[in-house]
Write a protein that holds these residues in place. Structure first.
Motif, short mmCIF file in Angstrom:
data_model
loop_
_atom_site.label_atom_id
_atom_site.label_comp_id
_atom_site.label_asym_id
_atom_site.label_seq_id
_atom_site.Cartn_x
_atom_site.Cartn_y
_atom_site.Cartn_z
N PRO A 1 50.21 63.54 105.28
CA PRO A 1 49.23 63.60 106.36
C PRO A 1 47.81 63.69 105.82
CG PRO A 1 50.19 65.75 106.00
CD PRO A 1 50.93 64.79 105.11
N THR A 2 46.87 63.25 106.63
CA THR A 2 45.46 63.51 106.31
C THR A 2 45.20 64.98 106.63
OG1 THR A 2 44.68 63.04 108.55
CG2 THR A 2 44.82 61.16 106.99
N ASP A 3 44.10 65.49 106.16
CA ASP A 3 43.75 66.88 106.47
C ASP A 3 43.67 67.07 107.98
OD1 ASP A 3 43.66 67.38 103.76
OD2 ASP A 3 41.48 67.61 103.67
N ASP A 4 43.05 66.13 108.66
CA ASP A 4 42.91 66.25 110.12
C ASP A 4 44.26 66.26 110.82
OD1 ASP A 4 40.15 66.38 110.00
OD2 ASP A 4 39.87 64.23 110.37
N GLU A 5 45.19 65.41 110.37
CA GLU A 5 46.52 65.40 110.98
C GLU A 5 47.22 66.74 110.75
OE1 GLU A 5 48.15 60.85 110.79
OE2 GLU A 5 47.90 61.89 108.86
N LEU A 6 47.11 67.25 109.56
CA LEU A 6 47.78 68.50 109.21
C LEU A 6 47.16 69.69 109.93
CD1 LEU A 6 50.06 69.57 107.51
CD2 LEU A 6 48.48 69.79 105.60
N LEU A 7 45.86 69.66 110.09
CA LEU A 7 45.17 70.79 110.73
C LEU A 7 45.43 70.88 112.23
CD1 LEU A 7 41.77 70.79 108.81
CD2 LEU A 7 43.62 72.48 108.66
N ASP A 8 46.07 69.86 112.80
CA ASP A 8 46.45 69.93 114.21
C ASP A 8 47.53 70.97 114.46
OD1 ASP A 8 44.68 67.97 115.03
OD2 ASP A 8 46.17 66.36 115.00
N TYR A 9 48.31 71.31 113.44
CA TYR A 9 49.49 72.14 113.63
C TYR A 9 49.29 73.65 113.63
CZ TYR A 9 52.24 67.90 113.35
OH TYR A 9 52.76 66.66 113.60
N PRO A 10 48.62 74.25 112.65
CA PRO A 10 48.67 75.72 112.53
C PRO A 10 48.26 76.50 113.78
CG PRO A 10 47.69 74.77 110.58
CD PRO A 10 47.85 73.67 111.57
N GLN A 11 47.19 76.13 114.42
CA GLN A 11 46.78 76.90 115.60
C GLN A 11 47.79 76.74 116.73
OE1 GLN A 11 44.13 79.19 115.66
NE2 GLN A 11 45.44 79.79 117.37
N GLU A 12 48.36 75.55 116.87
CA GLU A 12 49.39 75.34 117.89
C GLU A 12 50.63 76.17 117.59
OE1 GLU A 12 50.12 71.40 119.47
OE2 GLU A 12 48.28 70.69 118.49
N TRP A 13 51.01 76.26 116.29
CA TRP A 13 52.13 77.11 115.92
C TRP A 13 51.85 78.55 116.32
CZ3 TRP A 13 52.14 74.83 110.32
CH2 TRP A 13 52.84 73.62 110.30
N CYS A 14 50.66 79.01 115.99
CA CYS A 14 50.30 80.40 116.29
C CYS A 14 50.28 80.67 117.78
CB CYS A 14 48.95 80.75 115.66
SG CYS A 14 49.01 80.78 113.86
N ASP A 15 49.72 79.75 118.54
CA ASP A 15 49.69 79.92 120.00
C ASP A 15 51.10 80.02 120.56
OD1 ASP A 15 46.91 79.80 119.85
OD2 ASP A 15 46.79 77.72 120.58
N ALA A 16 51.99 79.16 120.08
CA ALA A 16 53.38 79.16 120.56
C ALA A 16 54.10 80.44 120.13
CB ALA A 16 54.12 77.93 120.05
#
Length: 137
Positions: free
Chosen positions: A59-74
């Protein structure tokens, strides 16, 4: 008059020096620490891990950075790791995968841990416990 002015200046300088608490060494001042952003901490950890799934295409950095905050929110909403990575039905569809890159399950678990550690360390113990319970971590 010049001699008198020089004497006064010298005396004033000696008084100021005598009043200071230094012994010729500069006062040690704490250096301000650089705050590392969550994103930088996460990306640094991922790069250091050399994720095997991404040796050919990752993944690009931008693609990868989409995940962590969503994981935390969930996770904060009470969802499990299994729910996060379930891509069909009522799952979170937050498995780290893109159009032209994928992630092996063991690597996804490790990347999840890195993301949680950087973004929401309050959830880290629970995430690790869930992964250990499945035998995947």
């Amino acid at each position: 008059m010049r001699h008198h002015a020089a004497t006064v200046l010298l005396a004033a300088g000696l008084l100021l020096t005598g009043c200071s608490k230094t012994d010729g060494k500069a006062d040690a001042k704490p250096s301000p620490s650089k705050a590392v952003s969550k994103a930088d901490a996460f990306l640094h950890a991922v790069r250091a891990a050399n994720v095997k799934s991404w040796t050919k295409k990752g993944p690009t950095d931008d693609e990868l950075l989409d995940y962590p905050q969503e994981w935390c929110d969930a996770l904060d909403a009470g969802h499990s790791v299994k729910w996060l990575f379930t891509t069909v039905g009522d799952g979170g569809s937050l498995y780290p995968i893109g159009v032209d890159w994928g992630t092996y399950e063991a690597d996804a678990d490790a990347v999840l841990v890195m993301g949680v550690k950087a973004y929401c360390p309050r959830n880290l113990a629970d995430v690790k416990e869930q992964l250990r319970a499945t035998g995947e971590y």
